[in-house]
Structures are given as structure tokens and as C-alpha cells.
Design a protein around this motif. Sequence first.
Motif, PDB file in Angstrom:
ATOM      1  N   GLY A 283      -2.801  11.904   0.860  1.00 59.16           N
ATOM      2  CA  GLY A 283      -2.132  10.763   0.256  1.00 59.16           C
ATOM      3  C   GLY A 283      -1.844   9.692   1.279  1.00 59.16           C
ATOM      4  O   GLY A 283      -2.039   9.878   2.485  1.00 59.16           O
ATOM      5  N   GLY A 284      -1.371   8.577   0.788  1.00 56.70           N
ATOM      6  CA  GLY A 284      -1.033   7.455   1.654  1.00 56.70           C
ATOM      7  C   GLY A 284       0.431   7.086   1.523  1.00 56.70           C
ATOM      8  O   GLY A 284       1.019   7.211   0.438  1.00 56.70           O
ATOM      9  N   VAL A 285       1.026   6.674   2.617  1.00 57.45           N
ATOM     10  CA  VAL A 285       2.421   6.232   2.626  1.00 57.45           C
ATOM     11  C   VAL A 285       2.507   4.887   3.341  1.00 57.45           C
ATOM     12  O   VAL A 285       2.031   4.746   4.474  1.00 57.45           O
ATOM     13  CB  VAL A 285       3.336   7.251   3.336  1.00 57.45           C
ATOM     14  CG1 VAL A 285       4.776   6.737   3.356  1.00 57.45           C
ATOM     15  CG2 VAL A 285       3.273   8.611   2.651  1.00 57.45           C
ATOM     16  N   VAL A 286       3.090   3.917   2.675  1.00 54.56           N
ATOM     17  CA  VAL A 286       3.393   2.624   3.288  1.00 54.56           C
ATOM     18  C   VAL A 286       4.867   2.633   3.668  1.00 54.56           C
ATOM     19  O   VAL A 286       5.734   2.826   2.815  1.00 54.56           O
ATOM     20  CB  VAL A 286       3.095   1.455   2.330  1.00 54.56           C
ATOM     21  CG1 VAL A 286       3.545   0.132   2.953  1.00 54.56           C
ATOM     22  CG2 VAL A 286       1.615   1.404   1.995  1.00 54.56           C
ATOM     23  N   LEU A 287       5.146   2.446   4.938  1.00 54.55           N
ATOM     24  CA  LEU A 287       6.525   2.381   5.425  1.00 54.55           C
ATOM     25  C   LEU A 287       6.919   0.921   5.568  1.00 54.55           C
ATOM     26  O   LEU A 287       6.436   0.217   6.466  1.00 54.55           O
ATOM     27  CB  LEU A 287       6.640   3.125   6.754  1.00 54.55           C
ATOM     28  CG  LEU A 287       6.450   4.646   6.653  1.00 54.55           C
ATOM     29  CD1 LEU A 287       6.305   5.259   8.029  1.00 54.55           C
ATOM     30  CD2 LEU A 287       7.613   5.286   5.912  1.00 54.55           C
ATOM     31  N   ASN A 288       7.772   0.483   4.673  1.00 51.22           N
ATOM     32  CA  ASN A 288       8.203  -0.913   4.661  1.00 51.22           C
ATOM     33  C   ASN A 288       9.563  -1.042   5.324  1.00 51.22           C
ATOM     34  O   ASN A 288      10.513  -0.356   4.948  1.00 51.22           O
ATOM     35  CB  ASN A 288       8.279  -1.424   3.216  1.00 51.22           C
ATOM     36  CG  ASN A 288       8.740  -2.870   3.143  1.00 51.22           C
ATOM     37  OD1 ASN A 288       8.325  -3.698   3.951  1.00 51.22           O
ATOM     38  ND2 ASN A 288       9.598  -3.176   2.185  1.00 51.22           N
TER      39      ASN A 288
ATOM     40  N   ALA B 277      -0.430  -4.248   2.738  1.00 50.61           N
ATOM     41  CA  ALA B 277      -0.290  -2.958   3.420  1.00 50.61           C
ATOM     42  C   ALA B 277      -0.741  -1.813   2.526  1.00 50.61           C
ATOM     43  O   ALA B 277      -1.370  -0.842   2.992  1.00 50.61           O
ATOM     44  CB  ALA B 277       1.155  -2.753   3.857  1.00 50.61           C
ATOM     45  N   THR B 278      -0.441  -1.911   1.218  1.00 52.48           N
ATOM     46  CA  THR B 278      -0.842  -0.852   0.287  1.00 52.48           C
ATOM     47  C   THR B 278      -2.359  -0.788   0.162  1.00 52.48           C
ATOM     48  O   THR B 278      -2.950   0.300   0.174  1.00 52.48           O
ATOM     49  CB  THR B 278      -0.203  -1.086  -1.089  1.00 52.48           C
ATOM     50  OG1 THR B 278       1.221  -1.162  -0.944  1.00 52.48           O
ATOM     51  CG2 THR B 278      -0.534   0.046  -2.041  1.00 52.48           C
ATOM     52  N   GLU B 279      -2.996  -1.935   0.055  1.00 54.36           N
ATOM     53  CA  GLU B 279      -4.461  -1.967  -0.015  1.00 54.36           C
ATOM     54  C   GLU B 279      -5.078  -1.385   1.251  1.00 54.36           C
ATOM     55  O   GLU B 279      -6.036  -0.610   1.200  1.00 54.36           O
ATOM     56  CB  GLU B 279      -4.951  -3.393  -0.235  1.00 54.36           C
ATOM     57  CG  GLU B 279      -4.729  -3.917  -1.642  1.00 54.36           C
ATOM     58  CD  GLU B 279      -5.299  -5.307  -1.831  1.00 54.36           C
ATOM     59  OE1 GLU B 279      -6.017  -5.786  -0.910  1.00 54.36           O
ATOM     60  OE2 GLU B 279      -5.028  -5.930  -2.874  1.00 54.36           O
ATOM     61  N   ASP B 280      -4.518  -1.764   2.415  1.00 60.84           N
ATOM     62  CA  ASP B 280      -5.044  -1.260   3.689  1.00 60.84           C
ATOM     63  C   ASP B 280      -4.871   0.258   3.785  1.00 60.84           C
ATOM     64  O   ASP B 280      -5.750   0.964   4.281  1.00 60.84           O
ATOM     65  CB  ASP B 280      -4.332  -1.928   4.861  1.00 60.84           C
ATOM     66  CG  ASP B 280      -4.716  -3.392   5.019  1.00 60.84           C
ATOM     67  OD1 ASP B 280      -5.698  -3.815   4.385  1.00 60.84           O
ATOM     68  OD2 ASP B 280      -4.020  -4.106   5.778  1.00 60.84           O
ATOM     69  N   CYS B 281      -3.733   0.741   3.310  1.00 63.74           N
ATOM     70  CA  CYS B 281      -3.458   2.183   3.365  1.00 63.74           C
ATOM     71  C   CYS B 281      -4.449   2.960   2.509  1.00 63.74           C
ATOM     72  O   CYS B 281      -4.994   3.987   2.930  1.00 63.74           O
ATOM     73  CB  CYS B 281      -2.030   2.453   2.917  1.00 63.74           C
ATOM     74  SG  CYS B 281      -1.510   4.176   3.046  1.00 63.74           S
ATOM     75  N   ILE B 282      -4.712   2.459   1.305  1.00 58.11           N
ATOM     76  CA  ILE B 282      -5.640   3.142   0.398  1.00 58.11           C
ATOM     77  C   ILE B 282      -7.055   3.085   0.939  1.00 58.11           C
ATOM     78  O   ILE B 282      -7.773   4.090   0.940  1.00 58.11           O
ATOM     79  CB  ILE B 282      -5.562   2.514  -1.009  1.00 58.11           C
ATOM     80  CG1 ILE B 282      -4.193   2.801  -1.636  1.00 58.11           C
ATOM     81  CG2 ILE B 282      -6.681   3.036  -1.894  1.00 58.11           C
ATOM     82  CD1 ILE B 282      -3.939   2.050  -2.920  1.00 58.11           C
ATOM     83  N   SER B 283      -7.456   1.932   1.463  1.00 55.26           N
ATOM     84  CA  SER B 283      -8.825   1.808   1.963  1.00 55.26           C
ATOM     85  C   SER B 283      -9.042   2.650   3.218  1.00 55.26           C
ATOM     86  O   SER B 283     -10.140   3.155   3.454  1.00 55.26           O
ATOM     87  CB  SER B 283      -9.156   0.340   2.263  1.00 55.26           C
ATOM     88  OG  SER B 283      -8.314  -0.166   3.297  1.00 55.26           O
ATOM     89  N   SER B 284      -7.989   2.851   4.018  1.00 55.71           N
ATOM     90  CA  SER B 284      -8.138   3.628   5.250  1.00 55.71           C
ATOM     91  C   SER B 284      -8.387   5.100   4.986  1.00 55.71           C
ATOM     92  O   SER B 284      -8.909   5.805   5.838  1.00 55.71           O
ATOM     93  CB  SER B 284      -6.884   3.484   6.117  1.00 55.71           C
ATOM     94  OG  SER B 284      -5.785   4.176   5.545  1.00 55.71           O
TER      95      SER B 284
END
Length: 575
Positions: free
Chosen positions: A138-143, A296-303
Motif C-alpha cells: 500500500g501507499g501512505v502520504v504523510l502530510n 503527492a497522492t498521485e506520486d505515491c500511487i505511481s511509485s
Amino acid sequence: MENIEESSPFRITPTVQALGSALRGEHENLRGPNGPASGDRINGEPEKLWFKESSAKNLRNRDFLSPTTVLNTLYAEEQVPPSVMSRVLSLRGPGVLPLAGGEVMGEGLRVRVDRPTAFRQVLAGAADYLKPSGQRQGGVVLNCPALHPKPSAPSPDTLTLGQLRTVLLTDHLGALLRRQGYAVAFCPALPEGSDTIVFLRMLGIDWPTVPSSWTNEDREERLLGALRSSPYRDVESEGRREGPGRKVEEGENERSLRVNLKRVFQEEGLLGYDPSLGTCTIHRDSVCQMAHLDRATEDCISSQSHTQQVSMATVLHVTSCQDEFRQQQIAMLWRASGAMATQRHVVCGPVKTPGTHLTAAQYLQLRRVQMKEASEMKYGEQVEGKTWDDIIKVMTSATMRFELLSTVHTSPVTLDVQREGGVSTKGPRGGVFVMYNCARLHTLFDSYERGVEKGLYPEIPEGSTLDFSSLKEEGEWLLLFNYLIPFSELLDQSGQALEGEGGVARVNLKTEQVCKFLVSLSKDFSSYYNRVHVLGEPLPHLFNQMFCRLQLLRALRELYHTALDTLHLPPIPQL
């Protein structure tokens, strides 16, 4: 099955669970209607049947205990049947520690681990105890809202200590979650070369950057368009301006765009949001933060798309309690714009400095000056040059991180920031004490290597050739049983909490655990190291015990390095 059991790293939780299952057993002699029925759990959890010991005093005669109160509840005539004792003492299974014996005493049923076997297997595969027990997906964005413009960009001179706490916690969380397999992205990206980036790097934080000329305006316009067409837009209230003669704020139009946030969380079934959120006016800084979150969410998913089939990321807003309400507003605005990411809030308590007020920059400067003065008092004139500048930089960061992260993140922190208070290089006082004891291990192995070069000692042999029954000092088992074996499960905690909190807005991720673990480890290691002379006389009949101890302490050194790395604190070779 045998091979699986032998190759599986020992774990505390599977051992406690297996002990509980063995104690419940086939249920002969279990109490009838007035006690638990067959298979019922005490207090709903099998772990409640047994307790892992941790104090040096109790570890002298037992490692796990099922208290008399539990036995009295489970068994008729308050006697543990022989068949149950047999099952307990013959336990086998993946991750289950081997037992050497046990007996019923006044305090309950106590069992002891086969310690030589545990030493041999743990130290032979120490690397397995320095990583999480499993990898998550999974992906986590830390804001980090403290680093977003409001509307002007933050700087070290405007950052409060409460906001600094959220930044340090965000950085620590990112390291922990990455170790567990999550793809992690940080938000917002900051302008390269900005004062805030320079400040964060002084604390060992590698925050993402963008060119100073970069803008996110196209994304902001798309979000504004989405809010204009949102079903939660409150058109009726947009023409009204509360209060006679109220001036239009920067970023607010004469006919302000407004969204009913209460409808958002009520109609979408989002739990834990403040019922007083109501209708909110859209300001430019809010849109700016949402655009950063989108990116950031798009970058996290694409990574992670090349390794995991994931189309969504969880967003963790790490915010101070003073900013929590505002962050809930932004979370619901982002939701109203069509964002479907799961959003959770990690809320930090206030940082109090009785008698004074400091910004983040002033706090760093104060601790750095105090650390240099304390080092000069201890080490004298040698405290100069780049090497010592680097040491003082790391020790200052360690001091600040342990001061702000050792407390449960929802609780307040009170700092002593009086100029004359200083920081000590002695005593169990957080970061300095931890770094000092890590350095002692480096010094020990440097001394051993010099002894090898001089021909005093041979190289450390393979663990399979050593007799670990020579490790009889109580501190040795305590270090293995309380720290090396449980560390992997400690690394699992933040991911487990993130996935098991039931979907409410707030989440408690136990971020204080690593700092507390390191301080406790350092106290027990220091006590052991002060009592035991590890590098003995270069006599062959003493080598086995010395090598067993060096194997243990080498694993302990790697444990320090791994735990400190989650705080982005590099080990210091010597102090």
C-alpha cells in the motif's frame, strides 16, 4: 514442518498464543457453568492467560507466567492436570520459543525458555530480528500541515515547537512505514534551497523539494472547478457575508465559494469528525494544500504501481492539536472535491516551555550551544574541527528528537529550555544517553579488532561452534529476551495500528515506542557493560564465553543502528 519451525525467527506473540492454546487444551478439568466454558477466552484474549516477564528479578526463575488467578478460573480444584503440563512443556511451532521446564508455584504456572538454544538460534540469524516480521502493501502520504503556506511560507523563525514536533514525528513515521513495505510520500514538497529545507537538513531530515520556480496553479484551478461543481457546495450562503462591514480576506472573492463540510462527513459515513465543522469558505491556502495533496497522492500511487496493484493511498495528516480543526476542514474540502483517498489524522499534543517562548530555530540553536558546552566540559580542547562539528550536530538532533518524540503523541510535552539548564552527556537522559551507549559498543569492537591485529585474540568463530550455556550473567538473557527478540514486533506496531483502528478520523500510531525502547535498552546495556568485563585475558579457556558475549553485543550494535536509523540518527563511532 520441523524445518519451518527451526528456520522461523522466535517471536513473543506466537509463543504467548501457543502457551494459551496449550493451557486451554482439551478442556478436561475445566470449570463448568460457573467458570469459562470449553474454549472460552479469559477477557476475550488468549494472551491474557500468560504474561511475558521483563524485570531482572523475575527473569531469574521464569520467562512466562500464568498467574494463580487464571489457573483458579480455568481448572477445577485449582490443579493443573498433568496432560496440560505436558502440552505446555512440549510446545513446538513456527516462532515459538523452546521451553526448558516449568512448575506450578505460589504465583502461578511459570515456565523457562531453553536459553542456550534461544541464544544460538537468535544470534545465528540476527538479521531476521532487525526487520518487521512481514512486508505490507500500500501507499501512505504523510502530510505535514505545519510546512504548508498559510498563506506565506513557513520558516524556522515562525515554526512553533508544537509544529516542529509534527515535522519530526512525520519524518520518523515515514522511516517506520517504509521498513514495513509501504510506499511513502511526503507532503508538501518545499522549494529547494529555502530556509526551511536548510533547517530540516540540519536535523537530518531529507524532505522532498521542487525548483523554486515551480508552481501548482493548474492543479489548483482544477480543484476549484471541482468544488464549484461539488454536490456539497452551499450556493445559498455564498452571497452572504457574516458581520456588517466585514472586509474580504486575501484569496476570498466577493461572492465566496462555500462548501457544507458537515454534509460531507455525514453523507459519506466518515467517523470522528468535529460536528461543528459546518459550512466553510474556500481560501487560496486551502486550495494550495489540496493541490499538494493531489500531487503527492498521485506520486505515491505511481511509485508503487510497478510492484503492487494499488489504486489508492492512505493520507495521514500529522498535525498539532491547535491546528486539528483547520486540518479537518481541509480534509473534508478535499473530499468534497472528489478525492477518494482514506484520510486519517495523527494529532500531537502541545509543547510547553514554562517561563519562556522559543521558535524552532531558537530551540535548535539553544540545544546546539548547550551540547557544545557540555562536550567541552567533558572532553576539553579536543572539541574542535569538522569531526566534532558533525558529532555535535548529530547529538543535538538526537536530544531534540528524544525530547519531542518519547511521549505519546497525543500528550503534551514540557521542555526545560532555560539557558543554564544545559544538556548532560551523563545519565539516562534520552538521546545523548542512547548515542553514548551505542558509541561504547563501537569502542568495544575497535578494542577487540586491535587485539586481533596484535595476535591477542583469534577471530570470532561461527556461532554453531560456540557453547552458549556459558552466558549465565542475568543481563545477557535480559538483553536478548527484552530487546533483540521483541524488536521485530515493535517495528510492526505502526502498520498494525494504521490498519486496525476502525476507520475513525484520529489514529494513534504509538510513535513513542522506538525512543522508549532505545532508552530502556541503553539503561540495561549500560548496567550490564559496567558489571561485565567483556574482553577478558587472552587465555584459550576463556575464549568461548568472550566470543558468545561478542556475538550478543554485535547483534545489539546492529539493533542500535537499525532503531536509530528510523530516527535518521547515524551512529557515532566514538564519544
